[in-house]
Enzyme design. Structure first.
Site, PDB file in Angstrom:
ATOM      1  N   LYS A 159       0.950  -1.198   0.462  1.00 39.59           N
ATOM      2  CA  LYS A 159       0.107  -0.022  -0.103  1.00 39.59           C
ATOM      3  C   LYS A 159       1.274   1.040   0.263  1.00 39.59           C
ATOM      4  O   LYS A 159       1.152   1.165   0.868  1.00 39.59           O
ATOM      5  CB  LYS A 159      -0.892   0.048   0.620  1.00 39.59           C
ATOM      6  CG  LYS A 159      -2.363   0.794   1.506  1.00 39.59           C
ATOM      7  CD  LYS A 159      -3.433   0.279   2.203  1.00 39.59           C
ATOM      8  CE  LYS A 159      -4.537   1.443   1.964  1.00 39.59           C
ATOM      9  NZ  LYS A 159      -5.161   1.181   0.661  1.00 39.59           N
TER      10      LYS A 159
HETATM   11  C1  LIG Z   1      -7.060  -0.503  -3.853  1.00 38.34           C
HETATM   12  C2  LIG Z   1      -7.246  -1.133  -2.973  1.00 38.34           C
HETATM   13  N1  LIG Z   1      -7.879  -2.002  -2.626  1.00 38.34           N
HETATM   14  C3  LIG Z   1      -8.797  -2.804  -1.806  1.00 38.34           C
HETATM   15  C4  LIG Z   1      -9.110  -2.132  -0.268  1.00 38.34           C
HETATM   16  C5  LIG Z   1      -9.079  -2.904   0.914  1.00 38.34           C
HETATM   17  O1  LIG Z   1      -8.262  -3.300   1.506  1.00 38.34           O
HETATM   18  P1  LIG Z   1      -8.767  -2.487   3.198  1.00 38.34           P
HETATM   19  O2  LIG Z   1      -9.715  -4.580   3.453  1.00 38.34           O
HETATM   20  O3  LIG Z   1      -7.717  -4.027   3.879  1.00 38.34           O
HETATM   21  O4  LIG Z   1      -8.930  -1.901   3.613  1.00 38.34           O
HETATM   22  C6  LIG Z   1      -8.372  -1.379  -0.359  1.00 38.34           C
HETATM   23  C7  LIG Z   1      -8.152  -0.950   1.019  1.00 38.34           C
HETATM   24  O5  LIG Z   1      -7.777  -0.221   1.438  1.00 38.34           O
HETATM   25  C8  LIG Z   1      -7.699  -0.217  -1.582  1.00 38.34           C
HETATM   26  O6  LIG Z   1      -7.195   1.047  -1.133  1.00 38.34           O
END
Ligand SMILES: Cc1ncc(COP(=O)(O)O)c(C=O)c1O
Length: 313
Positions: A159
């Protein structure tokens, strides 16, 4: 969403007033997106505010940092304390939590060699990400003309700040064409994910989702929902999903820390089944919010209390 109620920010080991939490225009991350971050939510529970899946988010933060060679100068326990401090100082019962670790100012050469690693934690109240009505009514999505980058182009499971310009392009395009959210395909034409959410399809009371082979961020909410679904007796299958699978689905929904569990009611103007939130999505949502709200003892371990209970003598 506003920052109006946030008075304090944690930066490099101390809590400082919001107005002083600035960074220099020569910061490496500002120019090149060289930072990593997390998005978590703190929920109100009967035992006080608690951060949902704090350990899993910190684990992903340190993994993202390691992919980019960012050495976070704090331990996980120190960052966990920083997050709790920040929530407490702002007196929030529930909020969104954004730890960010980025390269600061030293060089604007692409290699961030001597740039200091700056670490901040921001907190602010953030209601339903895709709009107040979205959790019940669902969202209207469009298949984006922008593809999700392949994992050999950028580490999709990390991320990282700069990676999000792909999502920004997709969501701006979707909103400019009157949709709520974009759904990106991977480079092979399979469904990848939303601009900030993972995707689930429901077919014959079975949940289908994809995985890292399809360029997604491995969401923590995705993992939570898979466990909840299993315990509710809905089998979960992981594999490639095609746009046709979505159009022919009984139900579909997004998962994400910001979006929580949001039904998808329409794709490019075509309703999914009835075009309303389906019964499986509703049950998953109910169980998810029981978990985040501390109302289901099976899932208490997912909650990290902001105020540690005082031990009685
Ligand atoms: C591109 C992307 N995909 C999926 C998610 C979902 O991830 P999470 O459930 O860990 O927030 C996020 C959010 O953070 C995201 O930015």
């Amino acid at each position: 969403m506003t920052f109006d109620q946030t008075r304090w920010v944690w930066r490099n080991g101390e809590i400082i007033p919001w107005s002083e939490a600035n960074t220099h225009v020569s910061a490496h991350a500002l120019h090149y997106g060289s930072g990593v971050f997390e998005g978590m939510r703190c929920y109100e529970t009967p035992d006080g505010p608690a951060v949902f899946c704090l350990d899993a988010h910190l684990e992903r933060l340190y993994n993202s940092a390691s992919v980019y060679g960012i050495e976070i100068p704090y331990t996980r326990a120190e960052l966990a304390d920083a997050i709790c401090d920040c929530i407490q100082r702002n007196e929030f019962n529930s909020c969104y939590v954004r730890p960010l670790c980025y390269y600061g100012s030293s060089t604007l050469g692409l290699h961030p060699a001597k740039c200091p690693v700056e670490v901040v934690v921001l907190t602010w109240p953030w209601a339903a990400y895709l709009g107040a009505a979205s959790l019940e009514r669902g969202v209207r999505v469009t298949i984006s003309p922008w593809l999700k980058f392949h994992s050999q182009m950028m580490p999709t499971t990390a991320k990282a700040c700069g990676q999000y310009v792909n999502s920004i392009l997709a969501v701006r395009d979707a909103v400019s064409r009157g949709f709520d959210e974009a759904l990106l395909l991977d480079t092979e034409g399979h469904l990848a994910e939303g601009s900030g959410e993972n995707l689930f399809i429901v077919r014959n009371r079975k949940l289908l989702t994809n995985d890292e082979r399809h360029s997604i961020l491995l969401g923590i909410t995705r993992q939570v929902v898979m466990q909840i679904a299993n315990e509710l007796g809905y089998p979960v299958e992981t594999g490639a999903l095609r746009p046709d699978d979505l159009l022919g689905a009984d139900e579909a929904f997004f998962t994400g820390t910001a979006a929580e569990v949001t039904p998808i009611c329409e794709v490019d103007g075509v309703p999914i089944k009835s075009g309303r939130r389906g019964p499986v999505t509703r049950r998953i949502q109910e169980n998810f919010f029981a978990a985040t709200g501390g109302r289901d003892p099976r899932y208490r371990h997912w909650l990290h209390p902001v105020r540690q209970p005082v031990m009685s003598a």
